[in-house]
Structure formats: C-alpha cells, structure tokens
Design a protein around this motif. Structure first.
Motif, PDB file in Angstrom:
ATOM      1  N   ARG A   1       0.820  -1.209   0.000  1.00 50.16           N
ATOM      2  CA  ARG A   1       0.000   0.000   0.000  1.00 50.16           C
ATOM      3  C   ARG A   1       0.859   1.266   0.000  1.00 50.16           C
ATOM      4  N   GLU A   2       2.163   1.139   0.298  1.00 50.06           N
ATOM      5  CA  GLU A   2       3.069   2.283   0.218  1.00 50.06           C
ATOM      6  C   GLU A   2       3.616   2.483  -1.196  1.00 50.06           C
ATOM      7  N   ARG A   3       3.342   1.569  -2.072  1.00 48.77           N
ATOM      8  CA  ARG A   3       3.774   1.671  -3.474  1.00 48.77           C
ATOM      9  C   ARG A   3       2.610   1.330  -4.404  1.00 48.77           C
ATOM     10  N   PRO A   4       1.502   2.097  -4.319  1.00 51.98           N
ATOM     11  CA  PRO A   4       0.301   1.750  -5.094  1.00 51.98           C
ATOM     12  C   PRO A   4       0.536   1.776  -6.595  1.00 51.98           C
ATOM     13  N   GLU A   5       1.511   2.570  -7.068  1.00 51.36           N
ATOM     14  CA  GLU A   5       1.755   2.630  -8.505  1.00 51.36           C
ATOM     15  C   GLU A   5       2.277   1.306  -9.059  1.00 51.36           C
ATOM     16  N   ASP A   6       2.789   0.433  -8.184  1.00 53.17           N
ATOM     17  CA  ASP A   6       3.322  -0.858  -8.624  1.00 53.17           C
ATOM     18  C   ASP A   6       2.267  -1.965  -8.646  1.00 53.17           C
ATOM     19  N   ILE A   7       1.107  -1.725  -8.051  1.00 51.46           N
ATOM     20  CA  ILE A   7       0.099  -2.783  -7.935  1.00 51.46           C
ATOM     21  C   ILE A   7      -0.401  -3.262  -9.292  1.00 51.46           C
ATOM     22  N   PRO A   8      -0.780  -2.374 -10.225  1.00 49.21           N
ATOM     23  CA  PRO A   8      -1.207  -2.875 -11.544  1.00 49.21           C
ATOM     24  C   PRO A   8      -0.104  -3.637 -12.277  1.00 49.21           C
ATOM     25  N   LEU A   9       1.153  -3.213 -12.117  1.00 49.38           N
ATOM     26  CA  LEU A   9       2.263  -3.915 -12.764  1.00 49.38           C
ATOM     27  C   LEU A   9       2.391  -5.337 -12.225  1.00 49.38           C
ATOM     28  N   LEU A  10       2.306  -5.468 -10.908  1.00 45.76           N
ATOM     29  CA  LEU A  10       2.421  -6.789 -10.298  1.00 45.76           C
ATOM     30  C   LEU A  10       1.258  -7.683 -10.688  1.00 45.76           C
ATOM     31  N   PHE A  11       0.039  -7.128 -10.717  1.00 49.67           N
ATOM     32  CA  PHE A  11      -1.124  -7.922 -11.108  1.00 49.67           C
ATOM     33  C   PHE A  11      -0.968  -8.425 -12.540  1.00 49.67           C
ATOM     34  N   ARG A  12      -0.523  -7.536 -13.431  1.00 55.06           N
ATOM     35  CA  ARG A  12      -0.333  -7.938 -14.832  1.00 55.06           C
ATOM     36  C   ARG A  12       0.714  -9.040 -14.946  1.00 55.06           C
ATOM     37  N   LYS A  13       1.789  -8.943 -14.139  1.00 53.66           N
ATOM     38  CA  LYS A  13       2.838  -9.964 -14.170  1.00 53.66           C
ATOM     39  C   LYS A  13       2.291 -11.316 -13.704  1.00 53.66           C
ATOM     40  N   PHE A  14       1.561 -11.335 -12.599  1.00 56.53           N
ATOM     41  CA  PHE A  14       1.013 -12.596 -12.082  1.00 56.53           C
ATOM     42  C   PHE A  14      -0.016 -13.187 -13.039  1.00 56.53           C
ATOM     43  N   ALA A  15      -0.863 -12.325 -13.637  1.00 60.71           N
ATOM     44  CA  ALA A  15      -1.868 -12.817 -14.588  1.00 60.71           C
ATOM     45  C   ALA A  15      -1.192 -13.390 -15.830  1.00 60.71           C
ATOM     46  N   ALA A  16      -0.119 -12.754 -16.278  1.00 60.39           N
ATOM     47  CA  ALA A  16       0.599 -13.254 -17.456  1.00 60.39           C
ATOM     48  C   ALA A  16       1.268 -14.593 -17.163  1.00 60.39           C
ATOM     49  N   ASP A  17       1.804 -14.753 -15.958  1.00 61.14           N
ATOM     50  CA  ASP A  17       2.433 -16.035 -15.594  1.00 61.14           C
ATOM     51  C   ASP A  17       1.423 -17.177 -15.623  1.00 61.14           C
ATOM     52  N   VAL A  18       0.223 -16.918 -15.109  1.00 61.04           N
ATOM     53  CA  VAL A  18      -0.820 -17.945 -15.113  1.00 61.04           C
ATOM     54  C   VAL A  18      -1.245 -18.261 -16.550  1.00 61.04           C
ATOM     55  N   ALA A  19      -1.361 -17.225 -17.358  1.00 64.17           N
ATOM     56  CA  ALA A  19      -1.785 -17.430 -18.748  1.00 64.17           C
ATOM     57  C   ALA A  19      -0.779 -18.283 -19.513  1.00 64.17           C
ATOM     58  N   VAL A  20       0.516 -18.037 -19.298  1.00 65.81           N
ATOM     59  CA  VAL A  20       1.548 -18.815 -19.976  1.00 65.81           C
ATOM     60  C   VAL A  20       1.559 -20.252 -19.468  1.00 65.81           C
TER      61      VAL A  20
ATOM     62  N   ALA B   1     -11.484   1.377 -13.823  1.00 71.65           N
ATOM     63  CA  ALA B   1     -12.098   1.418 -12.491  1.00 71.65           C
ATOM     64  C   ALA B   1     -11.561   0.296 -11.607  1.00 71.65           C
ATOM     65  N   ALA B   2     -11.392  -0.897 -12.178  1.00 72.94           N
ATOM     66  CA  ALA B   2     -10.840  -2.009 -11.394  1.00 72.94           C
ATOM     67  C   ALA B   2      -9.400  -1.743 -11.006  1.00 72.94           C
ATOM     68  N   ARG B   3      -8.651  -1.081 -11.897  1.00 68.67           N
ATOM     69  CA  ARG B   3      -7.265  -0.747 -11.583  1.00 68.67           C
ATOM     70  C   ARG B   3      -7.194   0.210 -10.383  1.00 68.67           C
ATOM     71  N   GLU B   4      -8.065   1.191 -10.371  1.00 73.58           N
ATOM     72  CA  GLU B   4      -8.097   2.122  -9.234  1.00 73.58           C
ATOM     73  C   GLU B   4      -8.538   1.419  -7.956  1.00 73.58           C
ATOM     74  N   MET B   5      -9.455   0.467  -8.085  1.00 72.52           N
ATOM     75  CA  MET B   5      -9.917  -0.288  -6.919  1.00 72.52           C
ATOM     76  C   MET B   5      -8.771  -1.093  -6.309  1.00 72.52           C
ATOM     77  N   LEU B   6      -7.948  -1.685  -7.178  1.00 67.44           N
ATOM     78  CA  LEU B   6      -6.790  -2.426  -6.682  1.00 67.44           C
ATOM     79  C   LEU B   6      -5.811  -1.505  -5.958  1.00 67.44           C
ATOM     80  N   LYS B   7      -5.588  -0.338  -6.527  1.00 67.25           N
ATOM     81  CA  LYS B   7      -4.602   0.591  -5.956  1.00 67.25           C
ATOM     82  C   LYS B   7      -5.064   1.147  -4.612  1.00 67.25           C
ATOM     83  N   ASN B   8      -6.369   1.245  -4.406  1.00 75.07           N
ATOM     84  CA  ASN B   8      -6.893   1.809  -3.158  1.00 75.07           C
ATOM     85  C   ASN B   8      -7.201   0.766  -2.094  1.00 75.07           C
ATOM     86  N   TYR B   9      -7.025  -0.518  -2.428  1.00 77.35           N
ATOM     87  CA  TYR B   9      -7.329  -1.576  -1.469  1.00 77.35           C
ATOM     88  C   TYR B   9      -6.208  -1.691  -0.441  1.00 77.35           C
ATOM     89  N   TYR B  10      -6.579  -2.039   0.782  1.00 79.76           N
ATOM     90  CA  TYR B  10      -5.602  -2.195   1.874  1.00 79.76           C
ATOM     91  C   TYR B  10      -5.096  -3.637   1.857  1.00 79.76           C
TER      92      TYR B  10
END
Length: 408
Positions: free
Chosen positions: A185-204, A216-225
């Motif tokens: 939560r101290e680095r919210p700008e990294d949350i979408p990057l990490l989610f994309r990385k984990f989703a891509a790993d599962v897809a591969v 809207a979902a991206r903002e929801m992720l960034k604001n979640y505790y």
C-alpha cells in the motif's frame, strides 16, 4: 539506476516505487562489505530477495548461501540446527552433525523470522556475530566460522525488546545496516504492474488468455488495503485467472475476490490497520458469553427444582426473589435445599427487592475469567487450554502474565 534495473531483471523484482529503489540501492551498497544486515517489513513484501541480492553482489557469491526459517524449527532443536551437535549429545544424536553456521563457512546465512529465536539461541548468535565463535551442542570445543549474516523479521523489534522477548544488544548487532522493505500500500503505482505480471504467468502456464483490468478495477486495486501484500495480490490474480471466464475484469468482478477488511468495504490505503489480536479476543468474548448463558440456564434449572421439591407455600409468591432468605445478603443460591431443621421455609418480608447495579465487566475481566475457566477445565495444562481458547500456547502464556493470573 542502471544497476538497480539490472538487479530487478535478474531477480524478477517488479516495481518502480522510489521506496523500493531506495531499499535496493542500500542492498547494493552494503553488499561488498561484511556488515550484518537486518531486513524489516510486513509479511508478504518480498524480504527474501534482499539477502539473495546482497550475497550475489558480494565477494562471497561463489560460496554457500543458506536460508533458515527460524520460526519453522522447534525450540528444542534450533541450537543443534544452527550450530551442530556431537554424537550422543541428546537422545537420537547417533552421529555428529554440522550446523548451518559450519556449513555456510565463508558464505552467507539468511536468518528469516529472527525474532522467533529463543533467548538461549539469541545469546549464542550474539557470540557468533561478535567473535565469530560457537560451540556445538554437547561439545566443549570452541569453533570458528566466517559467515555473513543477513536477518529478516516482520515484527517490531523495539516492542519485542520492551516486552523482554528480544535481546537489545543482539538487535543493535544485527541492525548494523537496516533495510526497510515498503508494504504494497506504500507503493500503489506498482500494484497494476504486479497484477499484470502474475496474470501473465498464469496465462503462460495454463495456455489461456491473460486477464486485464479496466480503469475502475485498476483504481480499486490501488486503493485496497493489502494486508497480505504481494502474496495476497498474487493469490487474487491467480484466482481470477482460473475462475473467471471474462478476460476484462470490472470492479464488480474484482470485489468478489477482495475480502472486506475491518468489517466493511475494502479499506483504502493509509487507513488504520486492525490489531492482529482482534480475532483471538473476539473468540474469547464469544466463549465468555456462551458460558454465561450456560450458567444462567443452570441457575434457572436449580431454582425450578427447588420450587418443585420444596414445601407448598401458604400464599402465592409474586416474585422469585421473595423466596430468598432474609438473612442472606448475597446472591448465592444453594444447590440443595435443607428443610430438616425448620418446619416451614423462611420467606422475605418484602416482595420489593432492590438490586445494586452490577459492576460492568471490562474486556480484560472477561478474558481473565475465560482463561481461568479453561485452565481449570484442563487441570492447569496450558497446551489444552490454549487449544480450547483458539490461541497459541505462547499467546496464552503472555495473556496470563498480562492479566496477572495465578496458576496453581
């Protein structure tokens, strides 16, 4: 900055947060030295990468790197695991065995969850850090070791020192160079990057299209505790990738995988964190209420038996309190009535009984009462009492000390 980017690519570290870059910068600067490093941060932030970075960029990189989870080793065998033992040192020691400090001689040893070490082991570790010496369990021979120690913990060691659970001298020896890993939560700008990385790993891995987030979902992720930090985010990304058929995730879909924290909607970043002991205390309060209800039912049953088995009253009694003897000033109700010494029961002179308002029980009083009952039911055995109270034996011991409970 180029070197930090190289480190991220080499170890698979995702993020551009200034706090993360600063932590990596400190790790790179201290790596060529032999200084002891203490890595702190919440559970799930990725503390285990930093000792690997330090070892890889040190002069010891061609020697052994050993990671030890101190919380996973039983207290009775931790000294043997770390420092080794001689043949016959204890039951089951059929041969001499090297410890981790002897195996890692010339290399690096990573002590994860170092705050879980017992006091006796903390004293041994302090000697290793100060003089490079240790003694095997069951031996009197002093041995030397040349090991670089990197420790990590998610606990507040200052509080542990105040509570007497961690040695202050060891804290200063371990924390020669502190590195603080930021929470998610101290680095919210990294949350979408990490989610994309984990989703891509599962897809591969499972050969499926990768899920993506709308704005809207991206903002929801960034604001979640994110109480579980990166580990929790990875879990959410993998669940959504495996379960949802739609590949574009909206807030409505995302909300199903984000458990409410704090008893309501997802908590925004920066809000007050719930105390980790709330769950245990809530369980204690529930058990107190259930036991109180059982006691009240038992009291009703005893009074009903007294009324049925006693001598018939000459006149009706309008209030059950009128059956209490006039000489009794307490609320005690005998389990067995004895009418052998009198010809008729004694009734109160007045039907109006004024009760003093009962003292309101505090949360500490209720916890104390519940712990005492559990100990009595289990004949003072802490382990069984702790299991009944849904807490660890160590937590029960701390509660006993805090509440001043005397054990028989």
């Amino acid at each position: 900055m180029t070197e930090i980017t190289t480190v991220k690519q080499r170890f698979g570290i995702i993020g551009n947060s200034p706090l993360l870059d600063r932590a990596l910068e400190v790790a790179l600067r201290v790596a060529p030295t032999d200084l002891t490093v203490l890595v702190t941060g919440e559970s799930g932030v990725g503390k285990e990468f930093f000792p690997q970075v330090i070892h890889a960029y040190s002069a010891r990189k061609h020697n052994k790197y050993i990671a030890v989870n101190c919380a996973a080793i039983p207290e009775g065998t931790i000294d043997s695991e770390l420092f080794g033992h001689e043949k016959g040192a204890f039951t089951g020691a059929v041969e001499a065995r090297k410890g981790y400090f002897e195996e890692a001689d010339g290399g690096t040893i990573f002590l994860d969850e170092v705050a879980e070490l017992p006091h006796s082991t903390q004293a041994r570790l302090l000697r290793v850090l100060q003089m490079g010496e240790y003694i095997r369990v069951g031996s009197s021979k002093v041995q030397k070791t040349n090991v670089r120690v990197v420790a990590a913990t998610n606990m507040n060691l200052q509080e542990a020192i105040v509570q007497g659970r961690f040695r202050e001298d060891l804290y200063y020896r371990l924390g020669t160079v502190p590195i603080t890993v930021p929470s998610l939560r101290e680095r919210p700008e990294d949350i979408p990057l990490l989610f994309r990385k984990f989703a891509a790993d599962v897809a591969v891995q499972y050969r499926m299209p990768a899920v993506t987030l709308d704005d809207a979902a991206r903002e929801m992720l960034k604001n979640y505790y994110w109480r579980g930090n990166i580990r929790q985010l990875k879990n959410v990304a993998e669940q959504i990738s495996a379960i949802e058929q739609t590949r574009v995730i909206t807030p409505e879909v995302l909300a199903k995988y984000l458990p409410p924290q704090g008893g309501g909607a997802p908590m925004p970043a920066g809000s007050v964190r719930m105390d980790d002991t709330m769950s245990t205390e809530r369980e204690l309060l529930y058990k107190v209420l259930f036991d109180m209800r059982a006691d009240i039912n038992d009291l009703k049953r005893m009074i009903s038996e007294l009324l049925k088995g006693g001598v018939a009253c000459a006149e009706p009694v309008r209030d059950i309190k009128g059956l209490l003897p006039t000489t009794a000033q307490s609320s005690y109700v005998p389990a067995v009535a004895d009418y052998s010494q009198s010809s008729a029961p004694v009734y109160a002179e007045s039907e109006e009984v004024t009760d003093e308002p009962p003292r309101e029980m505090t949360k500490a009083d209720m916890q104390r009462e519940q712990i005492i009952r559990a100990l009595r039911r289990n004949n003072g055995r802490r382990r069984e009492a702790a299991a009944e109270l849904f807490m660890s034996e160590r937590t029960l011991y701390r509660k006993i000390k805090e509440l001043g409970i005397e054990e028989n």
